[in-house]
Design an enzyme around this catalytic site. Structure first.
Site, PDB file in Angstrom:
ATOM      1  N   TRP A 127     -10.879  48.814  95.556  1.00 42.94           N
ATOM      2  CA  TRP A 127     -11.640  47.895  94.875  1.00 42.94           C
ATOM      3  C   TRP A 127     -12.993  48.638  94.548  1.00 42.94           C
ATOM      4  O   TRP A 127     -13.676  49.166  95.505  1.00 42.94           O
ATOM      5  CB  TRP A 127     -11.648  46.550  95.552  1.00 42.94           C
ATOM      6  CG  TRP A 127     -12.561  45.378  95.163  1.00 42.94           C
ATOM      7  CD1 TRP A 127     -12.396  44.952  93.722  1.00 42.94           C
ATOM      8  CD2 TRP A 127     -13.460  44.907  95.605  1.00 42.94           C
ATOM      9  NE1 TRP A 127     -13.215  44.100  93.348  1.00 42.94           N
ATOM     10  CE2 TRP A 127     -13.867  43.869  94.480  1.00 42.94           C
ATOM     11  CE3 TRP A 127     -14.243  44.541  96.779  1.00 42.94           C
ATOM     12  CZ2 TRP A 127     -14.768  42.932  94.768  1.00 42.94           C
ATOM     13  CZ3 TRP A 127     -15.167  43.767  96.926  1.00 42.94           C
ATOM     14  CH2 TRP A 127     -15.474  42.767  96.274  1.00 42.94           C
ATOM     15  N   ASP A 207     -10.043  44.090 105.136  1.00 42.16           N
ATOM     16  CA  ASP A 207     -10.433  43.212 104.093  1.00 42.16           C
ATOM     17  C   ASP A 207      -9.206  42.622 103.739  1.00 42.16           C
ATOM     18  O   ASP A 207      -8.188  43.347 103.322  1.00 42.16           O
ATOM     19  CB  ASP A 207     -10.921  44.080 102.798  1.00 42.16           C
ATOM     20  CG  ASP A 207     -11.347  43.315 101.679  1.00 42.16           C
ATOM     21  OD1 ASP A 207     -11.423  42.151 101.793  1.00 42.16           O
ATOM     22  OD2 ASP A 207     -12.028  43.826 100.564  1.00 42.16           O
ATOM     23  N   LYS A 242      -8.779  33.847  96.006  1.00 39.93           N
ATOM     24  CA  LYS A 242      -7.384  33.652  95.186  1.00 39.93           C
ATOM     25  C   LYS A 242      -6.295  32.946  95.689  1.00 39.93           C
ATOM     26  O   LYS A 242      -5.880  32.180  95.119  1.00 39.93           O
ATOM     27  CB  LYS A 242      -6.979  35.124  95.364  1.00 39.93           C
ATOM     28  CG  LYS A 242      -7.959  36.245  95.330  1.00 39.93           C
ATOM     29  CD  LYS A 242      -8.545  36.741  94.032  1.00 39.93           C
ATOM     30  CE  LYS A 242      -9.589  37.527  94.530  1.00 39.93           C
ATOM     31  NZ  LYS A 242     -10.057  38.423  93.310  1.00 39.93           N
TER      32      LYS A 242
HETATM   33  C1  LMR Z   1     -10.632  42.214  91.346  1.00 45.09           C
HETATM   34  O1  LMR Z   1     -10.449  42.912  91.855  1.00 45.09           O
HETATM   35  O2  LMR Z   1     -10.374  41.919  89.960  1.00 45.09           O
HETATM   36  C2  LMR Z   1     -11.122  40.793  91.842  1.00 45.09           C
HETATM   37  O3  LMR Z   1     -11.212  40.997  93.143  1.00 45.09           O
HETATM   38  C3  LMR Z   1     -12.408  40.150  91.117  1.00 45.09           C
HETATM   39  C4  LMR Z   1     -13.590  40.883  91.551  1.00 45.09           C
HETATM   40  O4  LMR Z   1     -14.422  40.439  91.864  1.00 45.09           O
HETATM   41  O5  LMR Z   1     -13.558  42.209  91.333  1.00 45.09           O
END
Ligand code: LMR
Length: 391
Positions: A127, A207, A242
């Site tokens: 991420w 996480d 989510k």
């Molecule tokens: C995503 O990866 O799209 C979500 O976790 C939203 C975000 O905050 O990035």
């Protein structure tokens, strides 16, 4: 003074929300930010949350401050769902509420830094905000490959990290529904990771932002529970954004597990100080609604049923994509084996742009798609667009 600041580009993922909203095409497809959508393309408030919010409005007597740890009844109500019967006893674990999963990740690494962590090993791609948070905290992010080219988790790379890293190093693991690849560790792999961590001085940080959207609430917590049972120390960053559909209400939690209760008490006092310096205390409304759902049997059953239907719909879309086989140069078969909302497609930045400009398909520049943005009515059009652009 302020004119010394350089212009920053908007967050690429969040910028997609505005770009998509501004697109007048009626058949546009939003596969950008990680938000669940129903078969009608909507992101409704969970029925259980709506009911809980109504009760909250009717019953809440005060909005006075709670403290940096937020609503501890919310944290306690969540614990059995996250840790199951494996919840460490004897005061070895304690937690607090955070502003979303991002607040929890920030707190985890802020605390890790205070405890002497300098490097964080992280399977990539990850991420994007993980790296941004580490950078902002002045922690070194050390990347390793999360997945192999055959679309499974790269255990060899992880074993090498665990063999070579040690004191002062942390290991960031996604508990389930890996963002962005959808490639999760199997239970057998988690067993191996847990026993390697037990022999390592690395600090594990898990996480868990998508519990219940992969295989089920218990199944998606297998890794967390197995690691928790095997190691003395663990940090957990959790998101309810989510799995309770509370995105903008920012609902998260953070847990510290250590070898003895005394250490946990000290660690939590440090986390509370960090929270105070960062956001003072988390927003209450969403966490209170989650607590009310979890404290009521009927609302909990309703929430779990709605979550199960979301999981099933994601599974159906994944199966449909996998059955399509190839779309141009993209092999969609692995999507049937992956978990959760995300998948990475081997498309170039230029192809992502063409998909957006010519076909109204919005996805991250990295090639990540949010599978939950597809429905049985637009999935074929998406596959055709992919075919046209990558064929
Ligand atoms: C995503 O990866 O799209 C979500 O976790 C939203 C975000 O905050 O990035």
């Amino acid at each position: 003074m302020l004119d010394r600041l350089d212009q920053q580009s908007p967050d690429a993922l969040l910028a997609l929300i505005k770009l998509h909203n501004a697109d007048p095409r009626e058949d546009k497809i939003d596969l950008g930010v990680g938000v669940y959508k129903t078969a009608d393309g909507a992101t409704p408030v969970f029925r259980a949350i709506k009911d809980a919010e109504q009760r909250l409005v009717d019953r809440q007597q005060s909005k006075s401050y709670l403290g940096p740890e937020g609503d501890m009844a919310f944290v306690r109500a969540l614990e059995p769902h996250v840790f199951g019967t494996a919840l460490p006893s004897g005061g070895r674990i304690d937690g607090m509420q955070t502003p979303g999963g991002t607040g929890a990740v920030r707190l985890a690494f802020g605390l890790a830094k205070k405890a002497g962590i300098t490097r964080v090993f992280m399977g990539v791609p990850s991420w994007p905000n993980h790296a941004q948070i580490l950078d902002d905290l002045g922690l070194e992010a050390v990347p390793f490959d999360h997945a192999t080219s055959d679309g499974t988790a790269d255990m060899a790379a992880l074993r090498q990290v665990l063999a070579n890293a040690g004191e002062g190093d942390a290991l960031l693991l996604h508990g389930c529904c890996h963002n962005p690849t959808g490639v999760d560790y199997t239970p057998v792999q988690w067993d191996a990771i847990a026993s390697l961590l037990a022999d390592s001085a690395m600090l594990p940080v898990i996480d868990l932002a998508y519990q219940g959207l992969g295989d089920g609430m218990d199944e998606d917590a297998y890794g967390l529970r197995t690691v928790s049972a095997a190691v003395p120390e663990l940090l957990v960053a959790y998101s309810c954004d989510k799995n309770f559909g509370l995105y903008r209400d920012r609902v998260g939690a953070f847990w510290v597990q250590s070898a003895i209760a005394d250490t946990t008490v000290r660690a939590i006092s440090n986390a509370a100080a960090l929270a105070r310096a960062n956001w003072s205390m988390p927003p209450d409304h969403g966490g209170a609604a989650v607590r009310m759902v979890l404290e009521d049997e009927a609302l909990t059953a309703s929430w779990l049923a709605e979550l199960a239907s979301m999981r099933e719909r994601i599974g159906e879309v994944r199966a449909r994509l996998a059955a399509a086989g190839h779309a141009g140069g993209v092999d969609l078969a692995p999507l049937g084996r992956q978990k959760g909302m995300f998948a990475m497609l081997p498309v170039s930045a230029a192809q992502v742009q063409t998909l957006r400009d010519a076909h109204g398909v919005y996805m991250a520049g990295s090639g990540r798609i949010n599978v939950a943005g597809l429905t049985m009515t637009n999935v074929d059009r998406f596959v055709a667009a992919l075919d046209a652009v990558t064929g």
